[in-house]
Design a protein around this motif. Sequence first.
Motif, PDB file in Angstrom:
ATOM      1  N   GLU A   8       6.010  38.339 -49.098  1.00  0.00           N
ATOM      2  CA  GLU A   8       6.935  38.746 -48.027  1.00  0.00           C
ATOM      3  C   GLU A   8       6.662  40.188 -47.602  1.00  0.00           C
ATOM      4  OE1 GLU A   8       8.733  36.829 -46.353  1.00  0.00           O
ATOM      5  OE2 GLU A   8       8.769  35.070 -47.633  1.00  0.00           O
ATOM      6  N   MET A  12       5.448  41.369 -43.896  1.00  0.00           N
ATOM      7  CA  MET A  12       6.179  42.374 -43.106  1.00  0.00           C
ATOM      8  C   MET A  12       5.221  43.470 -42.628  1.00  0.00           C
ATOM      9  SD  MET A  12       9.251  44.980 -44.134  1.00  0.00           S
ATOM     10  CE  MET A  12       8.113  46.194 -44.812  1.00  0.00           C
ATOM     11  N   LYS A  16       4.770  44.403 -38.787  1.00  0.00           N
ATOM     12  CA  LYS A  16       5.209  45.703 -38.258  1.00  0.00           C
ATOM     13  C   LYS A  16       4.037  46.652 -38.010  1.00  0.00           C
ATOM     14  CE  LYS A  16       9.912  45.785 -40.196  1.00  0.00           C
ATOM     15  NZ  LYS A  16      10.737  45.540 -39.033  1.00  0.00           N
ATOM     16  N   VAL A  69      13.663  49.414 -45.742  1.00  0.00           N
ATOM     17  CA  VAL A  69      13.367  48.540 -44.596  1.00  0.00           C
ATOM     18  C   VAL A  69      12.892  47.179 -45.101  1.00  0.00           C
ATOM     19  CG1 VAL A  69      11.785  48.190 -42.641  1.00  0.00           C
ATOM     20  CG2 VAL A  69      12.916  50.392 -42.949  1.00  0.00           C
ATOM     21  N   PHE A  70      12.076  47.218 -46.166  1.00  0.00           N
ATOM     22  CA  PHE A  70      11.610  45.955 -46.746  1.00  0.00           C
ATOM     23  C   PHE A  70      12.799  45.161 -47.302  1.00  0.00           C
ATOM     24  CE2 PHE A  70       9.761  43.781 -50.632  1.00  0.00           C
ATOM     25  CZ  PHE A  70       9.395  42.639 -49.925  1.00  0.00           C
ATOM     26  N   GLU A  72      15.860  45.108 -46.213  1.00  0.00           N
ATOM     27  CA  GLU A  72      16.583  44.478 -45.097  1.00  0.00           C
ATOM     28  C   GLU A  72      15.813  43.262 -44.581  1.00  0.00           C
ATOM     29  OE1 GLU A  72      18.251  47.125 -42.080  1.00  0.00           O
ATOM     30  OE2 GLU A  72      18.163  48.750 -43.543  1.00  0.00           O
ATOM     31  N   HIS A  73      14.503  43.415 -44.502  1.00  0.00           N
ATOM     32  CA  HIS A  73      13.647  42.311 -44.066  1.00  0.00           C
ATOM     33  C   HIS A  73      13.744  41.140 -45.051  1.00  0.00           C
ATOM     34  CE1 HIS A  73       9.976  40.281 -42.653  1.00  0.00           C
ATOM     35  NE2 HIS A  73       9.691  40.144 -43.935  1.00  0.00           N
ATOM     36  N   LEU A  74      13.695  41.478 -46.350  1.00  0.00           N
ATOM     37  CA  LEU A  74      13.712  40.449 -47.397  1.00  0.00           C
ATOM     38  C   LEU A  74      15.026  39.676 -47.372  1.00  0.00           C
ATOM     39  CD1 LEU A  74      11.933  39.405 -49.731  1.00  0.00           C
ATOM     40  CD2 LEU A  74      13.040  41.064 -51.238  1.00  0.00           C
ATOM     41  N   GLY A  76      16.742  38.875 -44.772  1.00  0.00           N
ATOM     42  CA  GLY A  76      16.615  37.865 -43.715  1.00  0.00           C
ATOM     43  C   GLY A  76      15.767  36.691 -44.172  1.00  0.00           C
ATOM     44  N   ARG A  77      14.738  36.982 -44.938  1.00  0.00           N
ATOM     45  CA  ARG A  77      13.863  35.916 -45.450  1.00  0.00           C
ATOM     46  C   ARG A  77      14.593  35.060 -46.480  1.00  0.00           C
ATOM     47  NH1 ARG A  77      10.756  33.493 -43.390  1.00  0.00           N
ATOM     48  NH2 ARG A  77       9.281  33.218 -45.095  1.00  0.00           N
ATOM     49  N   GLY A 148      21.235  44.723 -45.371  1.00  0.00           N
ATOM     50  CA  GLY A 148      20.861  43.492 -44.653  1.00  0.00           C
ATOM     51  C   GLY A 148      21.993  42.482 -44.716  1.00  0.00           C
ATOM     52  N   HIS A 152      24.164  40.981 -41.662  1.00  0.00           N
ATOM     53  CA  HIS A 152      24.186  39.524 -41.490  1.00  0.00           C
ATOM     54  C   HIS A 152      25.611  39.003 -41.311  1.00  0.00           C
ATOM     55  CE1 HIS A 152      23.253  35.279 -42.175  1.00  0.00           C
ATOM     56  NE2 HIS A 152      24.304  35.277 -42.978  1.00  0.00           N
TER      57      HIS A 152
END
Length: 177
Positions: A8, A12, A16, A69-70, A72-74, A76-77, A148, A152
């Motif tokens: 993941e 990302m 990005k 940032v990772f 927050e991305h994670l 979502g995943r 995150g 959400h």
Amino acid sequence: MKGMVFTEFLEMVEMKFSADMVDDIIDDSAPPSGGAYTAVGTYDHVELVNMVVALSKRCDIPVPTLVQVFGEHLFGRFHTLYPTFFAGQASVMDFLEGIETVIHTEVRKLYPDAQLPQFDCTRDVGGLQMRYSSPRHFGDLAEGLIKGAVAHFGGGVQVSRLDQDNGDIVFDLRTLA
Ligand code: HEM
């Protein structure tokens, strides 16, 4: 650390930045595993830290920012990959209060070798305190995941972070009036 966290992260970075950046940070950090991660494999978490440090040097963004940032991305995943963990969750406080007792407990059943942090949660009127402790010290990842989760569930919650002398981090979540 489970390979899915690595795959993941690299996805990302590709999204990005670029596929070249993925190759560059693997070259720079020369991971003992060779940098070919599979989602179900398990790898030393230091390899992830080293790749983030390499990325930080190349893009001139501080390591803690990149890790948050990772996170927050994670989040979502995780939502895409594990929708059942979100069913029936009324609020972000309810959801986060169950990280240790529900979600990571289920993760442990799925991946018995998962290296998970410990969260001790205390609920009070209008708030939730989460004490994070982990020998891997991924507090920035925890912060990104928590933020995150707040986003959400629609926001409206302030997250403060209190770093403790022993390396634990207390996250205080308050519903905004
Ligand atoms: C559906 C939601 C979630 C799932 C499925 C999930 C699952 C996982 C998995 C598979 C790992 C990797 C374990 C390993 O590498 O061995 C992990 C690590 C981690 N998770 Fe969760 N997680 C979720 C939500 C969260 C949330 C909301 C937080 C923050 C409160 C959180 C905090 C962490 C942290 C900080 C780590 C890194 C390991 C460490 O700090 O020692 N997770 N999680």
